[in-house]
Design a protein around this motif. Sequence first.
Motif, PDB file in Angstrom:
ATOM      1  N   ASP A 241      71.380 -67.752  -9.496  1.00 57.72           N
ATOM      2  CA  ASP A 241      70.681 -66.494  -9.176  1.00 57.72           C
ATOM      3  C   ASP A 241      71.222 -65.377 -10.084  1.00 57.72           C
ATOM      4  N   SER A 242      72.545 -65.263 -10.161  1.00 56.53           N
ATOM      5  CA  SER A 242      73.141 -64.214 -11.003  1.00 56.53           C
ATOM      6  C   SER A 242      72.853 -64.448 -12.484  1.00 56.53           C
ATOM      7  N   PHE A 243      72.858 -65.722 -12.878  1.00 50.43           N
ATOM      8  CA  PHE A 243      72.554 -66.062 -14.273  1.00 50.43           C
ATOM      9  C   PHE A 243      71.144 -65.552 -14.622  1.00 50.43           C
ATOM     10  N   ALA A 244      70.193 -65.815 -13.718  1.00 56.98           N
ATOM     11  CA  ALA A 244      68.808 -65.392 -13.978  1.00 56.98           C
ATOM     12  C   ALA A 244      68.700 -63.862 -13.987  1.00 56.98           C
ATOM     13  N   GLY A 248      69.933 -64.593 -18.427  1.00 57.50           N
ATOM     14  CA  GLY A 248      70.570 -65.697 -19.163  1.00 57.50           C
ATOM     15  C   GLY A 248      71.637 -65.217 -20.132  1.00 57.50           C
ATOM     16  N   LYS A 249      71.988 -63.910 -20.034  1.00 59.22           N
ATOM     17  CA  LYS A 249      72.931 -63.347 -21.022  1.00 59.22           C
ATOM     18  C   LYS A 249      74.390 -63.610 -20.643  1.00 59.22           C
ATOM     19  N   ARG A 250      74.667 -63.720 -19.327  1.00 59.09           N
ATOM     20  CA  ARG A 250      76.051 -64.001 -18.915  1.00 59.09           C
ATOM     21  C   ARG A 250      76.215 -65.516 -18.766  1.00 59.09           C
ATOM     22  N   LEU A 255      80.338 -66.335 -14.750  1.00 57.93           N
ATOM     23  CA  LEU A 255      79.847 -66.037 -13.397  1.00 57.93           C
ATOM     24  C   LEU A 255      80.585 -66.861 -12.335  1.00 57.93           C
ATOM     25  N   GLU A 256      80.906 -68.109 -12.689  1.00 58.12           N
ATOM     26  CA  GLU A 256      81.665 -68.965 -11.769  1.00 58.12           C
ATOM     27  C   GLU A 256      83.025 -68.318 -11.472  1.00 58.12           C
ATOM     28  N   GLY A 299      70.835 -72.117 -22.715  1.00 59.55           N
ATOM     29  CA  GLY A 299      70.419 -70.895 -23.408  1.00 59.55           C
ATOM     30  C   GLY A 299      69.268 -71.080 -24.389  1.00 59.55           C
ATOM     31  N   HIS A 300      68.592 -72.218 -24.351  1.00 61.94           N
ATOM     32  CA  HIS A 300      67.502 -72.435 -25.301  1.00 61.94           C
ATOM     33  C   HIS A 300      66.151 -71.959 -24.796  1.00 61.94           C
ATOM     34  N   LEU A 301      66.088 -71.616 -23.519  1.00 62.02           N
ATOM     35  CA  LEU A 301      64.883 -71.006 -22.950  1.00 62.02           C
ATOM     36  C   LEU A 301      65.346 -69.960 -21.939  1.00 62.02           C
TER      37      LEU A 301
END
Length: 314
Positions: A241-244, A248-250, A255-256, A299-301
């Motif tokens: 959720d945080s990644f999105a 996708g920048k972090r 985040l973990e 990180g490719h999409l």
Amino acid sequence: MKLGCGCSPNGEKLTDIINITKENIKYLPGIKLGHNVVADPDLEHAVEDANMLVFVTPHQFIEGICKRLVGKIKGDVEAINNCMIKGMEVKKGGPCMISSLINKQLGVNYCVLMGANIGDEIAMEKFSEATIGYREDKEVAQRWVQIFGTPYFRVSAVRDIEGVELCGTLKNVVAIAAGFVDGLEMGNNAKAAIMRIGLNEMKAFSKLMFPSVCDNTFLEGCGIADLITTCLGGRNTKVADSFARSGGKRSFHELETELLQGQKLQGVKTTGEVYEVLCQRGWQQSFPLFRTVHVICTGHLPPSSITQQRLDEN
Ligand code: 13P
């Protein structure tokens, strides 16, 4: 009962704190552990006289732990890969489930236990259920059912060790996808769709890997129930959720560290392992959700591609 663990918050040995206070202040603060729980920082010593071993460690550490245990355990030991180890190792020769890895390295009689088991809720003795998967020896499975079962923790056994273990492993990939949907605020309909598509891919992948896997296993506690609870309240979903939300920048690693207080995420590693199997076996086109989750994680999409790919090719 001995507990092998060696973490140390604020310089103090966690094992010492557990033995004195009967509380794991780092991972389960506020919960009293049983009076018979002894924490032992020395792994070899902890297993010395054991006749039953419960493995409960992130799957990235299991190979190293098994290597240290070779020749250190009794000959007639029974082991169980408990619900925290949800993953696989992919070698040149193909994928290897964690319980097979334990069996190959240590030659022990083993089962697996998986289920809708968010740890904090179990610690607070809220009702949940779990499934033990066994290969042939029903008596051994029944012993584990007796040991783990309580009125608030209902355990059943099924003769489908690979199916049970793959349910626990693969639902973490779906949970990452569900986290992307949460982070992008796409709503409950989208999340339910991702879970449905994910369940189909879990089933198809498991049956391709092991044709003996039973359909019914996906309706047990280890199947649909674990998928739902993890997608609603698990760590994989939370971090994805945080990644999105970061577009996708972090990184997942960053985040973990920020969100999980020293706990380890299984889903991203599993996503890579599953993708490796898809590539090894030429199955990429049959598993669009699994494939897309991996491509987003690397990180490719962007995370928004989670529903922009065709996910209904099965
Ligand atoms: P997480 O590792 O995502 O928290 O999974 C929870 C779980 O496996 C519940 O059974």
